[in-house]
Design a protein around this motif. Structure first.
Motif, PDB file in Angstrom:
ATOM      1  N   ARG B   9       0.944  -1.184  -0.142  1.00 15.54           N
ATOM      2  CA  ARG B   9       0.021  -0.046  -0.024  1.00 15.54           C
ATOM      3  C   ARG B   9       1.016   1.380   0.009  1.00 15.54           C
ATOM      4  N   LYS B  10       1.091   1.796  -1.095  1.00 13.41           N
ATOM      5  CA  LYS B  10       1.775   2.794  -1.329  1.00 13.41           C
ATOM      6  C   LYS B  10       1.697   4.225  -0.564  1.00 13.41           C
ATOM      7  N   GLU B  14      -3.374   4.527  -2.763  1.00 19.59           N
ATOM      8  CA  GLU B  14      -2.624   3.756  -4.039  1.00 19.59           C
ATOM      9  C   GLU B  14      -2.190   2.440  -3.368  1.00 19.59           C
ATOM     10  N   THR B  15      -2.390   1.168  -4.099  1.00 20.70           N
ATOM     11  CA  THR B  15      -1.996   0.186  -3.838  1.00 20.70           C
ATOM     12  C   THR B  15      -1.321  -0.438  -5.364  1.00 20.70           C
ATOM     13  N   VAL B  16      -0.078  -1.462  -4.868  1.00 22.36           N
ATOM     14  CA  VAL B  16       0.726  -1.585  -5.854  1.00 22.36           C
ATOM     15  C   VAL B  16       1.116  -3.199  -5.745  1.00 22.36           C
ATOM     16  N   THR B  18       2.820  -6.810  -7.358  1.00 26.53           N
ATOM     17  CA  THR B  18       3.624  -7.194  -8.471  1.00 26.53           C
ATOM     18  C   THR B  18       3.926  -8.530  -8.636  1.00 26.53           C
ATOM     19  N   THR B 101      -6.324   2.605 -12.885  1.00 22.31           N
ATOM     20  CA  THR B 101      -5.476   1.320 -12.712  1.00 22.31           C
ATOM     21  C   THR B 101      -4.398   1.480 -13.717  1.00 22.31           C
ATOM     22  N   VAL B 115       3.506  -5.127 -12.932  1.00 24.72           N
ATOM     23  CA  VAL B 115       3.143  -4.228 -11.894  1.00 24.72           C
ATOM     24  C   VAL B 115       1.704  -3.373 -12.126  1.00 24.72           C
ATOM     25  N   SER B 117      -0.832  -1.127 -10.752  1.00 16.30           N
ATOM     26  CA  SER B 117      -1.100  -0.041  -9.616  1.00 16.30           C
ATOM     27  C   SER B 117      -2.484   0.350  -9.675  1.00 16.30           C
ATOM     28  N   GLU B 118      -3.332   0.672  -8.506  1.00  9.98           N
ATOM     29  CA  GLU B 118      -4.578   1.201  -8.427  1.00  9.98           C
ATOM     30  C   GLU B 118      -4.635   2.518  -7.415  1.00  9.98           C
ATOM     31  N   LEU B 119      -5.016   3.655  -7.935  1.00  7.93           N
ATOM     32  CA  LEU B 119      -4.879   4.975  -7.538  1.00  7.93           C
ATOM     33  C   LEU B 119      -6.461   5.192  -7.305  1.00  7.93           C
TER      34      LEU B 119
END
Lengths: 121, 154
Positions: B9-10, B14-16, B18, B101, B115, B117-119
């Protein structure tokens, strides 16, 4: 993920390493309060209390909101167990997706070896 | 051997995720952009949900629409499509709460690092996304585990 958790935990532990701040959290767990309420309760100057609240706020343990001239403090958004549980569910979803995606990819690889020549024509 | 999925969880919004796939980017990208392939994996069987429609016009400005048998619908728009390397879409079903996304495909030595990423617009939107569909998932995963044991699946 590890870095994220570490950074978050560092901030939380640092915030919780002080008895006054733990007291403030306990207090806010019962009811929200203004900074001056807290300063009075903990026998501190306003400036001193602002600093403590600032540390708690940066760790996400407390959030504050200014209405007019009064800054009200509440328990913050950061709840470690909730966060971990959320991440766990999120990971499970993606792991399940990717396990299926692996199968699709393998199938495409096999097909690619057969069809490759045709496509290049 | 399965490759490891990492989740981070950035930030509050935001989540990332990989994951490495043992295939060139071209193939992994294909699985993300062809509806007949995408629908094979996007909804893990364990979710107990079925896709009754999967329309994807994968090009910049193109739209997608996923309709589930349970009356749920996901739709949105691709804002960036770079073959074999990058895919960006906006989820529009949530109105203002829609998330963006971004998927990148990085090939190295015949393998692809993916990768995702969902913002989200807000922390609340992200939390809600986690507790909605994913909550139901946990239960179905447990059922799946049991089923797999029964089946002796590897």
């Amino acid at each position: 993920m590890v870095q994220y958790l570490d950074a978050g935990l560092d901030a939380s532990f640092a915030a919780l390493s002080d008895a006054t701040r733990r007291g403030v959290l306990e207090q806010l767990g019962r009811a929200e309060a203004s900074i001056s309420d807290l300063a009075e309760k903990f026998n501190m100057t306003l400036t001193g209390m602002k600093k403590h609240v600032g540390v708690l706020e940066r760790a996400g343990l407390v959030r504050t909101e200014k209405v007019g001239r009064v800054r009200t403090c509440k328990i913050g958004p950061r709840r470690l167990e909730e966060e971990m549980a959320w991440l766990d569910r999120y990971r499970q979803l993606w792991e399940a997706r990717f396990d299926e995606l692996d199968k699709v990819v393998e199938e495409l690889k096999r097909k690619g070896q057969v069809d490759g020549r045709k496509k290049r024509e | 051997m399965k490759n490891r999925t990492t989740v981070e969880r950035k930030s509050e919004r935001e989540t990332v995720v990989t994951r490495t796939f043992n295939a060139p980017a071209r193939i992994v990208f294909e699985a993300w952009t062809k509806p007949e392939l995408f629908k094979k994996w996007w909804l893990p069987k364990s979710m107990g949900m079925t896709l009754i429609a999967c329309e994807m016009d994968v090009r910049t400005g193109g739209t997608y629409r996923l309709v589930f048998g349970q009356g749920m619908e996901f739709f949105g728009r691709y804002t960036e499509v770079t073959p074999h390397s990058r895919l960006v879409w906006i989820n529009e079903e949530g109105g203002d709460n829609g998330s963006v996304t971004t998927v990148t495909f990085e090939e190295e030595g015949g393998k692809t690092l993916l990768v995702v990423s969902e913002l989200y617009n807000s922390k609340e939107a992200l939390d809600a996304a986690g507790t909605g569909a994913a909550d139901a998932l946990v239960e179905t995963f447990q059922q799946l585990d049991e089923l797999l044991v029964t089946l002796g699946a590897s």
